[in-house]
Structure formats: structure tokens, C-alpha cells
Enzyme design. Structure first.
Site, PDB file in Angstrom:
ATOM      1  CD  GLU A 132      53.896  25.320  24.703  1.00  0.00           C
ATOM      2  OE1 GLU A 132      54.328  26.475  25.192  1.00  0.00           O
ATOM      3  OE2 GLU A 132      53.650  25.183  23.405  1.00  0.00           O
ATOM      4  CD  GLU A 184      56.153  23.761  19.659  1.00  0.00           C
ATOM      5  OE1 GLU A 184      54.792  23.365  19.752  1.00  0.00           O
ATOM      6  OE2 GLU A 184      57.096  23.079  20.428  1.00  0.00           O
ATOM      7  CB  ALA A 188      48.015  22.492  21.113  1.00  0.00           C
ATOM      8  N   GLY A 226      52.091  25.895  20.593  1.00  0.00           N
ATOM      9  CA  GLY A 226      51.932  25.376  19.116  1.00  0.00           C
ATOM     10  C   GLY A 226      52.078  26.367  17.912  1.00  0.00           C
TER      11      GLY A 226
HETATM   12  C1  LIG Z   1      47.673  15.530  21.850  1.00  0.00           C
HETATM   13  C2  LIG Z   1      48.185  17.233  21.723  1.00  0.00           C
HETATM   14  C3  LIG Z   1      49.572  17.159  21.132  1.00  0.00           C
HETATM   15  C4  LIG Z   1      50.271  18.702  20.995  1.00  0.00           C
HETATM   16  C5  LIG Z   1      51.542  18.656  20.873  1.00  0.00           C
HETATM   17  C6  LIG Z   1      52.161  19.985  20.907  1.00  0.00           C
HETATM   18  C7  LIG Z   1      51.889  20.693  21.885  1.00  0.00           C
HETATM   19  C8  LIG Z   1      51.380  22.174  22.018  1.00  0.00           C
HETATM   20  C9  LIG Z   1      51.141  22.763  23.309  1.00  0.00           C
HETATM   21  C10 LIG Z   1      50.504  23.832  22.955  1.00  0.00           C
HETATM   22  O1  LIG Z   1      50.205  24.594  22.216  1.00  0.00           O
HETATM   23  S1  LIG Z   1      49.449  24.059  24.593  1.00  0.00           S
HETATM   24  C11 LIG Z   1      48.326  25.427  24.221  1.00  0.00           C
HETATM   25  C12 LIG Z   1      49.394  26.921  24.223  1.00  0.00           C
HETATM   26  N1  LIG Z   1      48.710  27.844  24.373  1.00  0.00           N
HETATM   27  C13 LIG Z   1      48.411  28.485  25.388  1.00  0.00           C
HETATM   28  O2  LIG Z   1      48.463  28.036  26.349  1.00  0.00           O
HETATM   29  C14 LIG Z   1      47.474  29.700  24.882  1.00  0.00           C
HETATM   30  C15 LIG Z   1      46.557  29.864  26.121  1.00  0.00           C
HETATM   31  N2  LIG Z   1      45.399  31.049  25.841  1.00  0.00           N
HETATM   32  C16 LIG Z   1      45.713  32.062  26.519  1.00  0.00           C
HETATM   33  O3  LIG Z   1      46.804  32.227  27.091  1.00  0.00           O
HETATM   34  C17 LIG Z   1      44.676  33.092  26.180  1.00  0.00           C
HETATM   35  O4  LIG Z   1      43.447  32.566  25.916  1.00  0.00           O
HETATM   36  C18 LIG Z   1      44.999  34.238  24.943  1.00  0.00           C
HETATM   37  C19 LIG Z   1      45.291  33.413  23.820  1.00  0.00           C
HETATM   38  C20 LIG Z   1      46.426  34.846  25.180  1.00  0.00           C
HETATM   39  C21 LIG Z   1      43.542  35.041  24.706  1.00  0.00           C
HETATM   40  O5  LIG Z   1      43.513  35.637  25.980  1.00  0.00           O
HETATM   41  P1  LIG Z   1      41.933  36.500  25.895  1.00  0.00           P
HETATM   42  O6  LIG Z   1      42.102  37.173  27.372  1.00  0.00           O
HETATM   43  O7  LIG Z   1      41.956  37.442  24.912  1.00  0.00           O
HETATM   44  O8  LIG Z   1      40.991  35.430  26.009  1.00  0.00           O
HETATM   45  P2  LIG Z   1      40.628  34.359  26.980  1.00  0.00           P
HETATM   46  O9  LIG Z   1      39.460  34.738  27.482  1.00  0.00           O
HETATM   47  O10 LIG Z   1      41.677  33.738  27.572  1.00  0.00           O
HETATM   48  O11 LIG Z   1      40.239  33.283  25.596  1.00  0.00           O
HETATM   49  C22 LIG Z   1      39.223  33.499  24.771  1.00  0.00           C
HETATM   50  C23 LIG Z   1      38.690  31.951  24.548  1.00  0.00           C
HETATM   51  O12 LIG Z   1      39.558  31.132  23.607  1.00  0.00           O
HETATM   52  C24 LIG Z   1      39.676  30.040  24.555  1.00  0.00           C
HETATM   53  N3  LIG Z   1      41.140  29.576  24.277  1.00  0.00           N
HETATM   54  C25 LIG Z   1      42.376  30.266  24.286  1.00  0.00           C
HETATM   55  N4  LIG Z   1      43.223  29.699  24.093  1.00  0.00           N
HETATM   56  C26 LIG Z   1      42.715  28.417  23.683  1.00  0.00           C
HETATM   57  C27 LIG Z   1      43.658  27.095  23.245  1.00  0.00           C
HETATM   58  N5  LIG Z   1      44.832  27.290  23.074  1.00  0.00           N
HETATM   59  N6  LIG Z   1      42.593  26.092  22.800  1.00  0.00           N
HETATM   60  C28 LIG Z   1      41.502  26.202  22.839  1.00  0.00           C
HETATM   61  N7  LIG Z   1      40.669  27.263  23.464  1.00  0.00           N
HETATM   62  C29 LIG Z   1      41.436  28.171  23.907  1.00  0.00           C
HETATM   63  C30 LIG Z   1      39.610  30.426  26.065  1.00  0.00           C
HETATM   64  O13 LIG Z   1      39.199  29.244  26.582  1.00  0.00           O
HETATM   65  C31 LIG Z   1      38.452  31.346  25.975  1.00  0.00           C
HETATM   66  O14 LIG Z   1      37.132  30.524  25.765  1.00  0.00           O
HETATM   67  P3  LIG Z   1      36.182  30.258  26.748  1.00  0.00           P
HETATM   68  O15 LIG Z   1      34.808  29.619  26.205  1.00  0.00           O
HETATM   69  O16 LIG Z   1      35.843  31.475  27.418  1.00  0.00           O
HETATM   70  O17 LIG Z   1      36.815  29.337  27.681  1.00  0.00           O
END
Ligand SMILES: CCCCCC/C=C/CC(=O)SCCNC(=O)CCNC(=O)[C@H](O)C(C)(C)COP(=O)(O)OP(=O)(O)OC[C@H]1O[C@@H](n2cnc3c(N)ncnc32)[C@H](O)[C@@H]1OP(=O)(O)O
Length: 718
Positions: free
Chosen positions: A123, A103, A61, A100
Site C-alpha cells: 500500500e 488482510e 483492494a 487487502g
Molecule cells: C475505498 C477503499 C477502502 C479500502 C480499504 C482497504 C485498503 C486496502 C489497500 C489495498 O489493498 S491497495 C492494493 C494493494 N495491492 C497492490 O498494491 C497490488 C498491486 N498490483 C501489483 O503489485 C501487481 O499488479 C501484481 C499483483 C504483483 C501482479 O503483477 P504482474 O506483473 O503479474 O501484472 P501487472 O501487469 O502488474 O498487473 C496485471 C493487471 O492487473 C491489474 N491489477 C493489479 N493489481 C490490481 C489491483 N489491486 N486492483 C486493480 N487492478 C489491479 C493491473 O493494473 C494490470 O492490469 P492493466 O490493465 O494492465 O493495468
């Protein structure tokens, strides 16, 4: 958004497009729904592949949307649409399938992963649970114990492990999208009845109750007050005890509970804070995006005590050639052995090759002549460090960075010992240096932007989170620790016990209370610092024993040290231990007697101190110092302080960090409580709210991301 294309005539391809990680934003979800309808309506299309652009399937997400009003199609109906499709849908997993994103993959009928991909449900680290069917589908697919493990820890698994667990159907070293297309063609027309995970019965192992009981115990032990891990267990429990549709309802209920909790907000703030600190800036205007790091291939460590050994291991594990210098023969040979052991254990744990050959040991400082960067890690003594810096300045090649691993000494004073002060920077590692993730990169007024950039990048390469901070006594972390410790000492004088103070702090979520941490680090460490600051005067008695520089001072720590109570290492400190080096802290009746005697001697009357006072005085004094640090320009923003406290000082992550916590409590409330305690204890330092805190409180408690605007104003007017 999502792009639609047709491949090999009969395969509809949906490509997620939302850099950098193809997160499921409203536009992406809308795109997937629209493109699924299109693929299902085109008669020529017999199967569908879902993939992500730029080699990343999906990072889950879009966390940036969490604070805003929900728009676009929700995730749950979207995954149901995919699973219910009449044509086979294959997920082509490259790079990441997280949250997500996983999922989404689990709603597809087949999953093909590239061998380098990682998958997981992170999450829980954001204070949430997989809320689009993950808690209901994963246990149906891989069984309850494995699903509990993945969902409650948030750990990422490799494609190979995912295959072994049964999460993916095939792993390929070649192009995963091409493999998925071929696979999609091969399953065209086959029945999908056995491929919809929501229709699987959830396996019920005979020891089901024991499994859940153990999982709950495990999360209670490690969660330190975080609610998401336990809620994840409850959601998986619903998969076993309820039919799928009811389980989904329960998942939604539990997800909403977490989503609206302050903990989820704190953890999501912390997620972005950890990334924001890499976009550093200094008080004199140097910035991450305009400062180029210098290349470093060969580094040196001077001094192979505990810290030097850990730093050597970190450097070698990160692939740097290291010259490790210790001038005492005996110490050098002990260090060699210790470093080898640490490297062996590290290699075994991480499944990587040994890095022994990266390190050359020497008894002579001359051995560092050709390195690109030196990290001095000798004893914390200014005179000794100055001598080392004079030597380094004469020996090192031009342009070599001279870094000091000090926990609070003046970087500028060390820089002034060298011919090139612009090359000097602090690299404050935290013990054990090869384990702890935090690095404070301390710039002096003369450190060049490239040197700061290089140290920040070195930290990253060593797997650390580097935070750039200005030069002052104790930098950020230890400077804030001082008022926190002081309040804890004063509370003992006024009637509290170490176990009461620690209990309050541990209930708040700290891994260890302030007194247990002091026992672990060694009471003599602070004693030496206080001695060198001229604070320890054993001869003084009466009122003067408790006053320094016109302010109240508690000599309690000094008195324990005078009695040889240095904490765990001597088996006695604020607590007692079964032996020197023992780990289990027990209340010490001797200490209680000592405190009573001390109070009587100084005319102090013990009073009943409640938990609220312990918490507020310790934390608000620390927070107040944090605001002073922001006001002084030592930290560029609240995120820097919060990351330092979570990673270096055991601040509970689910409370976001001290500055975030202050915002949650309400800055006006923090001011009001500090003033309240200051009125009652006018002699106690650290309780007068600093002007930045007052100013922010008076400007209506703005959201934390707006603080920088207020902080930067006074400085730009200088
Ligand atoms: C109302 C909503 C209802 C939703 C219902 C369903 C629920 C679903 C829950 C979820 O899916 S929660 C999200 C789950 N995903 C994560 O937790 C992934 C988080 N990200 C990471 O762990 C890492 O970023 C990565 C994907 C493994 C990549 O790591 P890397 O070291 O290569 O780069 P980063 O510097 O960490 O990230 C790069 C850049 O990308 C942004 N970012 C990463 N993930 C997300 C995301 N899920 N959403 C938005 N942005 C994301 C991160 O913030 C970096 O950007 P920034 O500008 O430097 O901050």
C-alpha cells in the site's frame, strides 16, 4: 464476485473471481460476505476455505475503484465477520496475497501458502497504509520490528520467509487449495480462541521507543517528502499503544488522511501509467497488439565502456547469450573483469546462479555475424556510430535487429547507413544500465512495428520498463532536460546559487538537484554536445557571449569546463568535493566569486530570487517541453513522459510525474505563470506556452486520461 462450493462434504469453499488478480471489488466483497453467511448457516459445513481462482489468492483492494464512490460492503466489517466466525476459516494462498488480500488472509484463522506465493503490504507504494486492520494485526502476529519493515517498505516476502516470520502456518509445494481443505478438516471442532489475531496482545520490546525513532528516521531519509511511509509508522505505533478497537479507529483516521491526499492520487495514477506504457503506439499507427516481436536468443553488445558493460550484464542476467565486442585489447580485458564483478555481486544479491558462461568476448566485430540483435554502445559520436552501423549492416545475418544506445542522436541518420533501415531502432539505456529500470525505445520513421515490438519485449525481459518514443534530438527525457537546465543556468546569472536551486528542487522531492546531478554525470558530457552543436564559442565576449541563434544562452557550463571543472570526477564543478571522485557536495566559495565576476563582466545585476520562482521556472519550462513533445507526437501520451521522468530522472514518484503534476497545479495556472515569466524575461527561451498546453488549459483543464482525445484530434486532421 465469489463462488461458493462444498468440498468433501463438510468444507465450504469460497473462491474469489475477479481476473486478473482477484482484487477485492465491491462485487467480490459482497460475494465473500454472502458466502460466509451461507457457510456459517449450513449445518453440514464444519470449516471454510477461502481461495482465489486461477492460482492467485488476492491482489488487494481494487485500485480501479478508488476514484469512484464506494459501493458494496466495506472491507473492515468483512474481515471482522471472518475472524469472528464460529467455524475455522483457512486461507489457501496461491500466487499472491497483497494488501487487502493479505488482510483478508490475516482475518482467517489459519493460512496455508504455496511455496511460490508472495505476500506483502504494498500500500505504501500507492500512498496508502493497510487500511483493513493490517497495521493492527501484523505487529500482533510477527512483532513490531518485522511489521514495521514490511509495512513501511511494501516489500513482498516469499512463502518461506512468511513462514519464518509466522505469517503463514504451513507452506506446501503441492496444491495449496487441496492442502487447505485437508487442513480445514483437521481443525474442525477445535477452539478458535487462540486463532483470532485481533485478540493477541501486541508485543512490546523493551527498546520500543528506539525502534519507532529509528523507523521514523529511516522513512524520513528515504521518503523525499512522501507522507505514506511516516503515516504507516504512526499506524503501527497505535497497535502498540492502544487497545485493538481504538487502534482500528486510528488506522481508519490515518488511512482517510492518506486516501484523500494528492500523493495517493499521484501514486495510483503512476501505478497504472507504468502498466499503460506497455500498450505502446507509434506516430504512424503501429501498436503493441498488432505487432509481433521477433524471437531473440543471441544478442551482441558493441563497445564495452560503462554503458556497454551494464547492458552486457543486463542481457546475461536475463538469460540471453551475449557476444561482447571491444576492439581495444586493453579495454576488453578491463571490461571482462568489470563485467565479472558486476555479475558476481548481482548473483549474490539476488541469490541466483552466475551468468558468466552466457558471455563470449571478442575483439572483432565479425563475431556478431550470427546474432539476432546487436546493441551498439560506442562513444556518443555520430561519425563513429555511422561507421559501426555500416559495418554491422554488412556483417550481420539478414533480419538481425540493429539497435543503438544513443542518448539523443538521430536514429534515422544511423538507419540510412544500413541496407535495412526498418531493422534499426534506438535502445536508450540509463546509467548504470544494469541497475536503472528505464529504457527508451526510439523508433525512427522507417523502423518496422515488429522491430519496435522486439525492442520493447527485450527491455521487459531485462526487467526494465520500456517506453516507446519517437525520434528527435534528446528523445523525450533529454529533450525535456534542456529547458530545465537552461532555466537553472539563467537563474544563476540573475543572482541564484547552485545550492539554492538544488535545495528548492530537493525540497520538491528530487533525489538530487540539477547542479548536483550535473556534477555526478560530468559537466563535460553536455559540453561535448554543445560543442558539436556549434554553441560553444570561447572567443566571444560582451552581449554576443550570451546569445545563440537569436535567443539568450548561458555559457556558464562551458566556462566551468574550460577551467577543467568537470564535476565529481575532477573534484570541482558546481560544488566542491574533498577529492576527485568524491561524493559529498559542498558549496564552493570560488564558484560564488566566479559568478559575481561573471555578472559584473556581463552587466548583470544580481537580484533576490525566491523559491517559487526557482521551482516554477525550472519545472514549468520542462513541463512546457513535455506538452510540445506530445504535440509533436514524440510521446503517445502523458503517461509515457511521466514514467520516463520518474524512472530515469529522479522525479518524485509521489508527485506522479511532470505531466500529472501540471494537471494537479492546473494547466491554466501553468500557462499563466509561464506567461508571467516570459513577460519579465522576454529574452529567455522555453517560457512561451506551447499551443497544446494552451489548448488544454482553455478547454477547462480536463483530467489527464482525457488529454489523448485532444492530442489526437489535430494529428488525425493532417
Ligand atoms: C475505498 C477503499 C477502502 C479500502 C480499504 C482497504 C485498503 C486496502 C489497500 C489495498 O489493498 S491497495 C492494493 C494493494 N495491492 C497492490 O498494491 C497490488 C498491486 N498490483 C501489483 O503489485 C501487481 O499488479 C501484481 C499483483 C504483483 C501482479 O503483477 P504482474 O506483473 O503479474 O501484472 P501487472 O501487469 O502488474 O498487473 C496485471 C493487471 O492487473 C491489474 N491489477 C493489479 N493489481 C490490481 C489491483 N489491486 N486492483 C486493480 N487492478 C489491479 C493491473 O493494473 C494490470 O492490469 P492493466 O490493465 O494492465 O493495468
Amino acid at each position: 464476485m465469489a463462488l461458493y462450493s462444498r468440498v468433501s462434504g463438510s468444507v465450504g469453499m469460497i473462491t474469489l473471481q475477479n481476473p486478473p488478480v482477484n482484487a477485492l471489488s465491491a462485487a467480490v466483497r459482497q460475494g465473500i460476505v454472502d458466502m460466509m453467511h451461507r457457510a456459517l448457516s449450513e449445518p453440514e459445513v464444519k470449516s471454510v476455505v477461502i481461495c482465489g481462482q486461477n492460482g492467485k489468492f488476492c491482489g488487494g483492494a481494487d485500485i480501479r475503484e478508488f476514484g469512484a464512490k464506494m459501493t458494496g460492503p466495506p472491507l473492515v466489517p468483512m474481515v471482522h465477520l471472518i475472524e469472528a466466525a464460529s467455524k475455522p476459516v483457512v486461507a489457501a494462498i496461491e500466487g499472491i496475497a497483497l494488501g487487502g488480500g493479505l488482510e483478508l488472509a490475516l482475518s482467517c484463522h489459519y493460512r496455508i501458502a504455496h511455496s511460490k506465493a508472495t505476500l506483502g503490504f504494498p500500500e505504501v507504494a500507492l500512498g496508502l497504509l493497510p487500511g483493513a486492520g493490517g497495521t493492527q494485526r501484523l505487529p500482533r502476529l510477527i512483532g513490531v520490528p518485522a511489521a514495521l519493515d514490511l509495512i513501511t517498505t511494501g516489500r513482498h516476502v516469499t512463502a518461506a520467509e512468511a513462514r519464518q516470520l509466522g505469517i503463514v502456518d504451513e507452506v506446501t509445494d503441492l496444491n495449496a487449495v487441496d492442502a487447505a481443505v485437508k487442513f480445514a478438516q483437521s481443525v474442525t471442532g477445535k477452539s478458535l480462541d487462540a486463532r483470532r489475531i485481533s485478540t493477541y496482545p501486541c508485543p512490546r520490546p523493551p527498546d520500543l521507543d528506539a525502534i519507532f525513532e529509528r523507523a521514523m528516521q529511516q522513512v524520513r531519509r528515504s521518503a523525499r517528502g512522501a507522507i505514506a511511509p511516516g503515516t504507516c509508522v504512526q499506524a503501527v505505533h497505535a497497535a502498540v499503544t492502544l487497545p485493538y478497537a481504538k487502534g482500528m479507529e486510528r488506522e481508519r483516521e490515518l488511512f482517510s488522511l492518506l486516501f484523500t491526499s494528492g500523493q495517493a492520487r499521484a501514486l495510483q495514477y503512476y501505478f497504472f501509467a507504468q502498466r499503460a506504457v506497455s500498450r505502446w503506439s507509434t506516430a504512424n499507427g503501429a501498436r503493441w497488439d498488432t505487432s509481433k516481436p521477433r524471437p531473440v536468443r543471441k544478442a551482441a553488445v558493441i563497445g564495452l565502456g560503462t554503458m556497454g558493460r551494464g547492458i552486457t550484464v543486463s542481457l546475461a542476467q536475463a538469460g540471453f547469450s551475449v557476444v561482447a565486442v571491444e576492439t581495444q585489447e586493453q579495454q576488453l580485458s578491463e571490461a571482462k573483469q568489470a563485467v565479472s564483478g558486476m555479475l558476481e555481486r548481482g548473483a549474490k544479491r539476488r541469490g541466483v546462479p552466475l551468468a558468466h558462461d552466457k558471455i563470449k568476448y571478442s575483439c572483432s566485430v565479425q563475431a556478431v555475424a550470427d546474432v539476432d540483435l546487436v546493441i551498439e554502445a560506442v562513444f556518443e559520436d555520430m561519425a563513429l556510430k555511422k561507421t559501426v552501423f555500416q559495418q554491422l549492416s554488412a556483417i550481420c545475418k539478414p533480419g538481425a535487429l540493429l539497435c543503438t544506445n544513443t542518448s539523443g542522436l538521430d536514429i534515422d541518420e544511423l538507419a540510412s547507413q544500413t541496407q535495412s533501415p526498418e531493422l534499426v531502432v534506438g535502445m536508450h539505456f540509463f546509467a548504470p544500465a544494469h541497475v536503472m529500470q528505464l529504457l527508451e525505445v526510439v523508433y525512427g520513421p522507417r523502423s518496422s512495428p515488429e522491430v519496435v515490438a522486439t525492442a520493447m519485449q527485450m527491455g521487459k525481459k531485462m526487467g526494465k520498463v520500456s517506453v516507446a518514443v519517437g525520434n528527435c534530438r534528446g528523445f523525450v527525457g533529454n529533450r525535456m532536460l534542456k529547458p530545465y537546465l537552461e532555466q537553472a543556468f539563467f537563474l544563476l546569472e540573475e543572482g541564484a546559487t547552485p545550492e539554492q536551486v538544488d535545495q528548492v528542487l530537493e525540497e520538491f522531492g528530487f533525489a538530487m538537484g540539477v547542479f548536483k546531478v550535473s556534477d555526478l554525470s560530468g559537466l563535460d558530457v553536455g559540453w561535448k554536445v554543445r560543442k558539436s552543436d556549434g554553441l560553444v564559442s570561447p572567443a566571444s565576449t560582451g552581449t554576443s557571449a550570451r546569445i545563440r541563434g537569436g535567443s539568450r544562452y548561458s555559457p556558464l557550463g562551458d566556462l566551468l569546463c574550460e577551467r577543467g571543472r568537470f564535476g565529481q570526477k575532477t573534484g570541482r564543478g558546481w560544488f566542491q568535493y574533498d577529492k576527485p571522485g568524491g561524493r559529498v557536495a559542498k558549496p564552493d566559495p570560488w564558484l560564488h566569486g566566479f559568478l559575481e565576476e561573471y555578472r559584473a563582466q556581463h552587466g548583470l545585476v544580481a537580484r533576490r530570487i525566491d523559491h517559487q520562482e526557482v521551482l516554477e521556472r525550472c519545472l514549468y519550462a520542462l513541463i512546457n517541453e513535455g506538452f510540445q513533445i506530445l504535440q509533436d507526437g514524440i510521446a503517445a501520451g502523458p503517461e509515457d513522459i511521466d514514467v520516463i521522468y520518474v524512472l530515469g530522472y529522479g522525479w518524485p514518484r509521489h508527485r506522479g510525474g511532470p505531466m500529472f503534476y501540471a494537471g494537479q497545479v492546473g494547466l491554466d495556472k501553468v500557462v499563466e505563470r509561464l506567461e508571467h515569466y516570459q513577460q519579465i524575461h522576454p529574452d529567455v527561451p522555453g517560457l512561451q506556452p506551447c499551443s497544446l498546453l494552451r489548448k488544454l488549459a482553455a478547454s477547462g483543464n480536463p483530467a489527464i486520461h482525457k488529454w489523448r482525445e485532444v492530442i489526437q484530434k489535430p494529428r488525425s486532421q493532417l
